[in-house]
Structure formats: C-alpha cells, structure tokens
Design a protein around this motif. Structure first.
Motif, PDB file in Angstrom:
ATOM      1  N   LEU A 178      46.194  44.146   3.309  1.00 59.53           N
ATOM      2  CA  LEU A 178      45.530  43.398   4.370  1.00 59.53           C
ATOM      3  C   LEU A 178      44.528  44.282   5.096  1.00 59.53           C
ATOM      4  O   LEU A 178      44.609  45.511   5.043  1.00 59.53           O
ATOM      5  N   GLU A 179      43.594  43.637   5.790  1.00 59.01           N
ATOM      6  CA  GLU A 179      42.709  44.377   6.678  1.00 59.01           C
ATOM      7  C   GLU A 179      42.410  43.546   7.914  1.00 59.01           C
ATOM      8  O   GLU A 179      42.338  42.316   7.861  1.00 59.01           O
ATOM      9  N   ILE A 180      42.297  44.244   9.040  1.00 59.09           N
ATOM     10  CA  ILE A 180      41.847  43.632  10.292  1.00 59.09           C
ATOM     11  C   ILE A 180      40.379  43.993  10.441  1.00 59.09           C
ATOM     12  O   ILE A 180      40.019  45.177  10.425  1.00 59.09           O
ATOM     13  N   CYS A 181      39.524  42.984  10.543  1.00 57.76           N
ATOM     14  CA  CYS A 181      38.095  43.240  10.559  1.00 57.76           C
ATOM     15  C   CYS A 181      37.401  42.290  11.532  1.00 57.76           C
ATOM     16  O   CYS A 181      38.026  41.382  12.090  1.00 57.76           O
ATOM     17  N   VAL A 284      48.307  47.460   5.789  1.00 57.18           N
ATOM     18  CA  VAL A 284      47.165  46.904   6.509  1.00 57.18           C
ATOM     19  C   VAL A 284      46.256  48.015   7.012  1.00 57.18           C
ATOM     20  O   VAL A 284      46.724  49.059   7.472  1.00 57.18           O
ATOM     21  N   SER A 285      44.949  47.793   6.895  1.00 56.89           N
ATOM     22  CA  SER A 285      43.947  48.738   7.382  1.00 56.89           C
ATOM     23  C   SER A 285      43.152  48.091   8.507  1.00 56.89           C
ATOM     24  O   SER A 285      42.971  46.873   8.530  1.00 56.89           O
ATOM     25  N   ILE A 286      42.678  48.917   9.437  1.00 55.00           N
ATOM     26  CA  ILE A 286      41.781  48.434  10.495  1.00 55.00           C
ATOM     27  C   ILE A 286      40.381  48.938  10.169  1.00 55.00           C
ATOM     28  O   ILE A 286      40.138  50.147  10.101  1.00 55.00           O
ATOM     29  N   ARG A 287      39.474  47.989   9.924  1.00 55.59           N
ATOM     30  CA  ARG A 287      38.106  48.345   9.551  1.00 55.59           C
ATOM     31  C   ARG A 287      37.153  47.434  10.339  1.00 55.59           C
ATOM     32  O   ARG A 287      36.848  46.316   9.914  1.00 55.59           O
ATOM     33  N   LEU A 288      36.696  47.928  11.477  1.00 50.29           N
ATOM     34  CA  LEU A 288      35.943  47.079  12.395  1.00 50.29           C
ATOM     35  C   LEU A 288      34.429  47.253  12.304  1.00 50.29           C
ATOM     36  O   LEU A 288      33.684  46.406  12.790  1.00 50.29           O
ATOM     37  N   ASP A 289      33.959  48.343  11.718  1.00 52.93           N
ATOM     38  CA  ASP A 289      32.513  48.589  11.624  1.00 52.93           C
ATOM     39  C   ASP A 289      31.868  48.428  12.997  1.00 52.93           C
ATOM     40  O   ASP A 289      31.039  47.549  13.240  1.00 52.93           O
ATOM     41  N   LEU A 290      32.275  49.292  13.930  1.00 51.40           N
ATOM     42  CA  LEU A 290      31.901  49.133  15.332  1.00 51.40           C
ATOM     43  C   LEU A 290      30.580  49.809  15.720  1.00 51.40           C
ATOM     44  O   LEU A 290      30.258  49.913  16.898  1.00 51.40           O
ATOM     45  N   SER A 305      39.463  49.512  18.488  1.00 52.33           N
ATOM     46  CA  SER A 305      38.419  50.467  18.102  1.00 52.33           C
ATOM     47  C   SER A 305      38.967  51.895  18.039  1.00 52.33           C
ATOM     48  O   SER A 305      38.486  52.729  17.268  1.00 52.33           O
ATOM     49  N   LYS A 306      40.004  52.181  18.852  1.00 53.04           N
ATOM     50  CA  LYS A 306      40.624  53.510  18.834  1.00 53.04           C
ATOM     51  C   LYS A 306      41.398  53.750  17.530  1.00 53.04           C
ATOM     52  O   LYS A 306      41.731  54.893  17.206  1.00 53.04           O
ATOM     53  N   LYS A 307      41.729  52.652  16.839  1.00 50.12           N
ATOM     54  CA  LYS A 307      42.501  52.753  15.596  1.00 50.12           C
ATOM     55  C   LYS A 307      41.630  52.470  14.366  1.00 50.12           C
ATOM     56  O   LYS A 307      42.151  52.327  13.260  1.00 50.12           O
ATOM     57  N   ASP A 308      40.316  52.395  14.580  1.00 51.42           N
ATOM     58  CA  ASP A 308      39.413  52.060  13.474  1.00 51.42           C
ATOM     59  C   ASP A 308      39.580  53.050  12.323  1.00 51.42           C
ATOM     60  O   ASP A 308      39.662  54.271  12.545  1.00 51.42           O
TER      61      ASP A 308
END
Length: 321
Positions: A178-181, A284-290, A305-308
C-alpha cells in the motif's frame, strides 16, 4: 472495467431474509438480515458472473463533485422523515407489509437539510422534488466545509487550497503493498470514496490513536479481489472464513452496466469484527511528493510530511507525532 459509483444503498447479491435474532453488526438491532442461497434476479440480469469483485472497505461514504467552482469532498447525508412521519410510515408498512403505495408529503414529512445539501444521483423525483426510497430516506450529500466540527475528520483528509486529498491505494510498482499519497481532487471528480481511520466506524483497521488520529480516503473499487470462489453461498462462506483474502468486511461486485451488488460477512452470519484484516496485513509507504506544498504542521498533511518516504510493516504501525 469501470468501477461503479456508490450513490445509493447497494443490494445484496443474494436474496435476503429477516431473522428475529439480535444483529451481530448493529448493537441495538434486534433482527438479522441474512443471505439465502438464491442469487438475486437483479444480479443475474446484470451478468453478475462477469462482474469485477473488490473489497468493501469499512468506513463512511464520501463523494467528490464541484462546489463553489472547485472539486469538493461531500459527506453522506440522507434526508430523513420527521418522527411523526416516520411513525406513520412504519405503521403503514406493518399493515401492508411493504412501502410501495405509501404517499409522502415532501414539504412537511421531512427534516430540514443543511445548506448545500444535494440528492444522490439516481434518486427518484416527484413534481420536481427528490422522493424517498423504499426505506423512507432520500440519499444525499452535504459539502465538507473547513471549520465544520461535525465533519472534522472528513476535512482533515483534503486541502482545498492545494486541491489535493490524502489517499490510500495499492503501491504503483507493487500492488501487493500500500501507499499513502496525494491525489488531485480534480482527478477524483464524480467518484465515491470511503473515509477510514481512528474516529470512523470503530476503527476496524486500528489506524492511528486518540492523541494523534489518522484518517485516509480510499476510492471505491480500489482493492481488487482475485481468484474468487464461484457465486455459491457455501463456497463464499468458506472463503470468508478460511482465506486470507476473505479477511474483509465484505465484497462489492461491479457489473458492466454500472450496477453494484454487495455481500457482507454478516449476511452469512459470520463474525463482523476481525482481529486481523486483509487491508492491515500489507506493508505501507508514505509518498506525498511535497515539493510543491508547504503544509501547516498542525494539519494531518503536515504531520504526514514528517514521515514522507517512510515505510511500515502495517497500517497499525504508523504513529504520528
């Protein structure tokens, strides 16, 4: 195949019957709605055998459509009858055993709805006004406004200034994870989604905690179910009980004509609350491209964003600061 939009109540893939036993799903409901072994004729006519099967995610339904000239998130809000009208409606059903010929006075029989309320797509109309379904409700939506405490968990997963939503989906290069984006709200227009997380529906996925809640949007039809058993009552019961893929609240079948049909665990008399779910067994990965955004650290986007770029073994493992 196009995934269907969840605008109204979805029918069970099997014909159902009511049993005078306490519900395993709703605490104060003194009856159960159970699936029979007969496939619904409506499902048969919609070519259910060729339908796409997806996981039914356990949260609350949302919708993205235009508001104030922008793509907005909308929360489910059914217009319901007044107590007096509801009493009259139930008395009629009890005497006639159905609601088919009951006549509503739309102006007087229903509670006032919030500003910006809209009826769901497919709602019947009478004399130009939305008309209730067989349950006496008018399915609809209300826009999620910033600062509205009633929908604070909805508003935390969207940022209207940036035009984005925080979404959980299969990882692009590894669908088994999974990813959170971030997804542009404009890319979600006219789609329905499920809001899941700490303060939604008892948090069956164990996401976040009271001090640092975490909420996410999941577009309907996101998680495919492959190699599913045939549409047979006993085979599906065995699948729910013994397969890792079956550790879900239920499934939704998306037919080519847009029709949707569901099957809950509770339709089969099975335990609803699971200690381990299919969704929470994946990394699961956190990939926000902030790079384009400067998120306020007090917001969910700012906390994430701190966990990106961080990776976790399970959704339960994500702990925000």
């Amino acid at each position: 195949m196009q995934r269907g939009s969840v605008q109204q109540k979805i029918s069970c893939v099997f014909l159902t019957e009511v049993k005078d036993e306490p519900s395993a799903k709703r605490e104060h409901q003194m009856y159960k709605v159970l699936a029979t072994e007969t496939v619904s004729p409506l499902a048969v006519s919609a070519a259910i055998d060729n339908a796409l099967a997806t996981e039914k995610v356990d949260g609350t339904c949302c919708y993205v459509t235009a508001h104030k000239g922008l793509p907005y998130l909308w929360a489910r809000y059914d217009r319901k009858p007044t107590k007096q009208a509801e009493k009259r409606f139930r008395k009629y059903i009890y005497s006639k055993e159905n609601s088919k010929d009951f006549v509503w006075n739309i102006d007087d029989d229903f509670k006032v709805v919030p500003d910006f309320w809209i009826p769901a797509k497919g709602v019947s109309h009478s004399n130009g006004k939305p008309y209730p379904d067989e349950n006496g409700h008018i399915p609809g939506w209300v826009s999620v406004e910033n600062g509205n405490k009633q929908y604070c968990w909805h508003s935390c997963v969207v940022n209207y200034a940036f035009g984005v939503a925080i979404v959980l989906k299969p990882k692009t290069e590894d669908p088994g994870s999974l990813e959170i984006c971030l997804v542009h709200l404009s890319d979600l227009l006219e789609q329905t989604l499920e809001l899941i997380g700490t303060n939604i529906n008892g948090n069956p996925y164990g996401i976040g905690n009271k001090k640092n809640p975490l909420h996410l949007l999941v577009p309907h039809g996101t998680f495919l179910i492959k190699n599913l058993e045939t549409l047979d009552h006993n085979s599906l019961m065995s699948w729910f009980e013994h397969s890792q893929e079956g550790k879900v609240e239920g499934m939704v079948r998306h037919c080519k004509d847009g029709a949707l049909f569901k099957l809950h665990r509770h339709h089969l008399g099975l335990q609803c609350q699971l200690n381990s779910t299919r969704l929470n067994s994946k990394s699961v990965s956190i990939r926000l491209d902030l790079c384009k955004y400067e998120a306020d650290s007090s917001t969910l986007l700012g906390q994430l964003s701190k966990k990106d770029t961080w990776c976790y073994g399970k959704l339960k493992d994500i702990l925000l600061d």
